[in-house]
Design an enzyme around this catalytic site. Structure first.
Site, short mmCIF file in Angstrom:
data_model
loop_
_atom_site.label_atom_id
_atom_site.label_comp_id
_atom_site.label_asym_id
_atom_site.label_seq_id
_atom_site.Cartn_x
_atom_site.Cartn_y
_atom_site.Cartn_z
N ARG A 174 -3.98 7.92 -10.88
CA ARG A 174 -3.25 7.08 -11.83
C ARG A 174 -4.22 6.32 -12.73
O ARG A 174 -3.96 6.12 -13.92
CB ARG A 174 -2.33 6.10 -11.08
CG ARG A 174 -1.11 6.77 -10.48
CD ARG A 174 -0.23 5.78 -9.75
NE ARG A 174 0.31 4.76 -10.62
CZ ARG A 174 0.99 3.69 -10.21
NH1 ARG A 174 1.19 3.51 -8.92
NH2 ARG A 174 1.47 2.82 -11.06
N CYS A 234 -2.99 -3.78 -10.71
CA CYS A 234 -2.49 -2.56 -10.06
C CYS A 234 -1.29 -2.08 -10.84
O CYS A 234 -1.32 -2.09 -12.07
CB CYS A 234 -2.15 -2.83 -8.59
SG CYS A 234 -0.88 -4.09 -8.31
#
Length: 276
Positions: A174, A234
């Site tokens: 990611r 995050c």
């Protein structure tokens, strides 16, 4: 009390009048997370005397972003419902692969409340044959007033101009953009200048936290300077809390960008970087 607690130490503390153990399992807005019902799991079996924090609802429900820091009145109401006082010693645990007790720890610190986290969480508690209790929690309400923040928060505006080192807790796929973001409104990639430490790197294979020396090595390997300011990010501010707690364990206070990639990645005017 503010740090990491072993199952053995907690077992010896059970029954103390000033002890409050809180289940901080959280699952509702983490893409790809296994479907769980924290309340049902708690009532099926929890550490004796524990109460359910209900972290899923300890958020700013008026904010369109997921899991954002709750407003002070809600936090004070929740603490009062759980029976927290100024003298309460709090221990947090969870039943989540995302180590959501770290998020609870950060939220509590944002309102001046210190807590410890159970190393190995309830999985190791059960594996060691320690007692569990079924049923809902019972608590006598108290009066509770939040204190000054003991943690550090960063906003989108802060991040646009930050000179702090940025460390991203998401997976490498990611972070690099090799894998599309699970939220379709968010672009792939990461913030300019960010370094990547997938949050699982702070744990041993058996789920316990690494030693302080090994935690420092994780930061060093990622190219981060522990002598300089740092901010964690995050997907939605949950696993970034793992990085913040890891820093705390080695005496380095790290800020947290609460909107994280869910906010940054969805803005058309924010820079995104692909690759390592």
């Amino acid at each position: 009390m503010d740090g990491l607690l072993s199952t053995e130490t907690l077992a010896g503390m059970l029954g103390a009048e000033d002890l409050l153990v809180l289940d901080a399992t959280y699952t509702s807005t983490i893409p790809g997370a296994a479907k769980q019902d924290p309340r049902a799991e708690f009532e099926a079996g929890h550490i004796p005397g524990a109460r359910l924090l209900d972290l899923d609802t300890l958020v700013d429900a008026g904010n369109p972003l997921p899991s954002m820091l709750p407003k002070r009145p809600l936090f004070e109401e929740r603490m009062a419902q759980l029976g927290v006082t100024a003298d309460t010693r709090i221990v947090l645990y969870d039943n989540s692969p995302h180590h959501t007790a770290c998020r609870a720890w950060w939220v509590l610190r944002m309102f001046g409340v210190n807590a410890a986290i159970l190393d190995g969480s309830i999985g190791h508690w059960r594996a060691e044959g320690r007692p569990v209790q079924a049923g809902p929690h019972l608590a006598a309400a108290t009066d509770f007033t939040a204190g000054a923040p003991a943690a550090r928060l960063r906003t989108l505006d802060d991040m646009r101009t930050t000179t702090e080192q940025i460390v991203d807790a998401r997976s490498a796929a990611r972070f690099t953009g090799e894998e599309a973001d699970p939220r379709p409104e968010c672009a792939a990639g990461h913030m300019p200048g960010a370094k990547n430490i997938p949050y699982g790197r702070f744990f041993e294979a058996d789920g316990h936290w690494k030693s302080p020396e090994a935690i420092r090595a994780v930061f060093d390997t990622a190219g981060l300077n522990l002598a300089a300011p740092m901010v964690a990010t995050c997907g939605s501010g949950i696993t970034a809390s793992v990085i913040v707690f890891a820093g705390h364990l080695i005496g380095h206070e790290i800020a947290l960008y609460d909107g994280s990639w869910t906010e940054w990645g969805a803005h058309a005017d924010t820079a995104k970087v692909l690759g390592a």
